[in-house]
Design a protein around this motif. Structure first.
Motif, short mmCIF file in Angstrom:
data_model
loop_
_atom_site.label_atom_id
_atom_site.label_comp_id
_atom_site.label_asym_id
_atom_site.label_seq_id
_atom_site.Cartn_x
_atom_site.Cartn_y
_atom_site.Cartn_z
N THR A 195 29.74 -88.20 29.42
CA THR A 195 28.77 -87.77 30.43
C THR A 195 29.32 -86.63 31.27
OG1 THR A 195 27.89 -90.01 30.55
CG2 THR A 195 27.36 -88.54 32.36
N ILE A 196 30.57 -86.76 31.68
CA ILE A 196 31.20 -85.72 32.50
C ILE A 196 31.24 -84.40 31.74
CG2 ILE A 196 33.38 -84.99 33.56
CD1 ILE A 196 33.86 -87.97 34.21
N TRP A 197 31.69 -84.46 30.48
CA TRP A 197 31.82 -83.20 29.73
C TRP A 197 30.46 -82.59 29.37
CZ3 TRP A 197 35.89 -80.81 30.60
CH2 TRP A 197 37.13 -81.43 30.67
N LEU A 198 29.43 -83.40 29.22
CA LEU A 198 28.10 -82.85 29.00
C LEU A 198 27.62 -82.07 30.22
CD1 LEU A 198 26.36 -85.83 27.14
CD2 LEU A 198 26.82 -83.54 26.20
N HIS A 199 27.90 -82.60 31.41
CA HIS A 199 27.55 -81.85 32.63
C HIS A 199 28.38 -80.57 32.75
CE1 HIS A 199 24.66 -84.36 34.72
NE2 HIS A 199 25.34 -85.44 34.37
N LEU A 244 21.81 -81.90 29.45
CA LEU A 244 21.51 -82.72 30.63
C LEU A 244 20.79 -84.01 30.24
CD1 LEU A 244 20.40 -79.95 33.17
CD2 LEU A 244 22.57 -81.21 33.11
N ALA A 258 23.41 -86.31 28.87
CA ALA A 258 24.20 -86.92 29.94
C ALA A 258 23.43 -88.05 30.63
CB ALA A 258 24.61 -85.86 30.96
#
Length: 487
Positions: A229-233, A261, A264
Motif C-alpha cells: 500500500t505504501i509503495w503504491l502511494h 490509488l 492502494a
C-alpha cells in the motif's frame, strides 16, 4: 481427520459450616451435579474448599459422582489444620489425597481474609457456582453471603440451596455456557494423518501440529500487504510529479495514477475486512500455547499451568491443557536429569536458535531501511539546497537539471524517505530487534539457572520463569498484531 482437546467445565462451591438438614443438602447437591453432567458435552470438575459443613458434603458428593476435584485452601495446610479436631483432620486429609490439585490462595493476613480469598478464587475459576446459603447477611469476613454477592456482581450462573430443606433456586442460569466456540473452532481444524490418539500426550501433539500448520497456511502476510500500500502511494505520487516536471501530457498517465490509488485503497479494504487474519492469530496463539505445554509435559508441577496469563477467550484451552497435564504427570514421574537435559536442549536451545534467526533476518532489513531513509533524506536536502542556490544566484542550468533536480526530486525524495520510515514502523523493526536480543539474553540466563537446578522444585520455578517470558512474547505479539489489524 480431526485431533481435538476435550472441554472441561468447573462447578464451584461455597456454603455454611452449620447445616440444619445435611441429608437434604446432600440430595440437592447430588441432583444438581447430575443435572449439570446431563447438559452438553465435556467433563465437569469440582472446585471447592474442604471446610467443615457444606464444603465437605459437596466434596464427598462430587467425588462419589466421579468428578475430579480442585481443592482450594484458604490457608497453608499447617494453619488450616487448626480449624479441625484431630479426628476431623484425618478425614479431611484423606479427602485431600484424592484431590487432583491443591491450591493455597492466601499465605498472609488473617484467617477470615484467607477464607474470603478462597471464595473469590472459586468464583473466578468456575463456570457455575453452587451455594448453600440461608439468604442472610454475612456474619463475618469471608462468609457465604460475600461470596454470593461477588458471584452476582459478575453475573455468574448461581444455584442457591436452602440449608434447611435443600430447595434449589437458580439465578442467571441462561448465562451457563457449555459450549466454547473458540475451542470448538480449533478442534474443527482439519488435519491429515492417523485418527486422533486416545492418550493425552498424543492428542496434544496432534492438536499442536494441526493448529501450527493452519496458522502457517493462513498467515496473511499483512506486513507485506501494508508495505505494498505504501509503495503504491509512492508510485502514484512519483508518476504525478514526474508528469508535471517533464511536462508529460499523455492521457494514460492519470489512468495509471488512478489504478495505483485504487490498488492502494483495495489493499487497505482487504486488510480491514479479511477474516483470515483472526483465524491466523487464533491458530498461532493456540499453537504456541500448546507448544509450551508440550515442552513441560510430564513436569510434576505443584501449581496451575499458565495461571498468571489472561487468556481472553482461550480459557477453555488453558483448562484442558492444565487438566490433561496434571493427570498425565500423576501417572508417571520422569527421570529428573533426563527431563532437565531434554527441556534445555529442545525448548531453551530451540528458542535461542529461533530468536537468533529472527534477529539475523530483522537486523539487515532495519539497516537497509535506515540506509534508504538516509539516502533519500540527504538527497532531498541536497536537491533542495541546489534549487535554493540556483534561485538566489541564477545559475545557468540545463533543462533536465531544472526538471529533475530542482522540481522532481525535492518533492519525491521526502515522500520516499517517509515511506522508508513508515516501513520501519509497519514491520515493528526497532522493537523486534531489541526484543530478540532481550529474549536471547533472558534465555541464556534461564539456561544457566536450569542447568544448575538440583531438584524438581527449583527446576519447576526456573521453568515457570522461562515459560512466562516466552509466552509473554507471544501475547505481546498477539496484542500488537491485533491492534495493527484493527486500524
Amino acid at each position: 481427520m480431526k485431533a481435538g482437546l476435550p472441554q472441561f467445565h468447573v462447578v464451584g462451591f461455597t456454603g455454611h459450616r452449620s447445616l440444619p438438614a445435611p441429608e437434604a443438602v446432600a440430595g440437592a447437591i447430588r441432583s444438581l451435579l447430575s443435572d449439570l453432567r446431563a447438559q452438553g458435552q465435556g467433563e465437569w470438575i469440582a472446585m471447592a474448599s474442604i471446610a467443615a459443613g457444606a464444603d465437605r458434603v459437596f466434596v464427598e458428593e462430587s467425588l462419589a459422582a466421579g468428578l475430579g476435584w480442585e481443592a482450594v485452601l484458604p490457608l497453608p495446610e499447617i494453619d488450616f489444620e487448626r480449624d479441625f479436631s484431630p479426628e476431623e483432620w484425618r478425614l479431611v486429609k484423606t479427602l485431600l489425597n484424592r484431590a487432583e490439585l491443591i491450591e493455597t490462595v492466601h499465605e498472609n493476613g488473617t484467617r477470615e481474609e484467607g477464607y474470603l480469598s478462597a471464595g473469590l478464587h472459586v468464583v473466578n475459576g468456575c463456570d457455575v457456582l453452587v451455594a448453600v446459603w440461608d439468604g442472610l447477611p454475612a456474619r463475618g469476613t469471608g462468609g457465604t453471603a460475600e461470596i454470593v454477592a461477588y458471584a452476582r456482581a459478575l453475573d455468574k450462573p448461581l444455584a442457591i440451596i436452602s440449608p434447611t430443606d435443600g430447595a434449589v433456586t437458580w439465578e442467571n442460569r441462561q448465562r451457563l455456557a457449555l459450549h466454547d466456540h473458540n475451542l470448538a473452532e480449533l478442534n474443527s481444524v482439519a488435519c491429515d494423518g492417523e485418527p486422533p490418539a486416545v492418550a493425552a500426550f498424543e492428542r496434544l501433539v496432534g492438536f499442536q501440529a494441526k493448529v501450527d500448520h493452519a496458522a502457517t497456511s493462513k498467515a496473511p502476510h499483512f506486513r507485506h500487504l501494508i508495505a505494498g500500500t505504501i509503495w503504491l502511494h509512492v508510485g502514484a505520487t512519483t508518476l504525478a510529479t514526474l508528469a508535471l516536471s517533464l511536462h508529460w501530457h499523455s492521457p494514460a498517465i492519470p489512468w495509471i495514477k488512478l489504478l495505483l490509488l485504487i490498488g492502494a485503497l483495495g489493499v487497505a479494504v482487504y486488510l480491514r475486512n479479511q477474516r483470515t487474519h483472526h483465524e491466523w492469530m487464533r491458530c498461532r496463539l493456540a499453537a504456541e500455547i500448546s507448544r509450551s505445554a508440550l515442552a513441560i509435559w510430564g513436569l510434576p508441577r505443584s501449581s496451575r499451568l499458565f495461571a498468571e496469563f489472561d487468556w481472553a477467550g482461550l480459557e477453555p484451552l488453558r483448562r484442558a491443557l492444565d487438566v490433561l497435564h496434571r493427570r498425565s504427570a500423576k501417572s508417571q514421574r520422569p527421570d529428573f536429569v533426563q527431563f532437565r537435559a531434554r527441556y534445555i536442549a529442545e525448548r531453551v536451545d530451540g528458542q535461542l536458535a529461533y530468536f537468533a534467526r529472527q534477529e539475523a533476518r530483522a537486523t539487515p532489513l532495519l539497516a537497509r531501511l535506515r540506509l534508504g531513509f538516509a539516502i533519500s533524506s540527504f538527497g532531498a536536502l541536497g536537491c533542495t539546497l541546489l534549487y535554493s542556490l540556483n534561485a538566489t544566484f541564477h545559475w545557468e542550468s540545463p533543462a533536465w537539471m531544472e526538471d529533475i533536480v530542482y522540481h522532481f526530486l525535492p518533492i519525491v525524495l521526502p515522500v520516499v524517505a517517509a515511506a522508508f520510515i513508515s516501513l520501519i514502523s509497519v514491520n515493528d523493526l526497532h522493537r523486534r530487534v531489541a526484543r530478540y536480543r532481550e529474549m536471547r539474553l533472558r534465555l541464556e540466563a534461564g539456561r544457566r539457572e536450569l542447568a544448575h537446578c538440583p531438584s524438581w522444585p527449583s527446576f519447576e520455578r526456573a521453568v515457570a520463569k522461562v515459560e512466562r517470558f516466552l509466552l509473554h512474547e507471544v501475547f505481546e505479539w498477539h496484542s500488537i498484531t491485533s491492534f495493527t489489524e484493527s486500524h
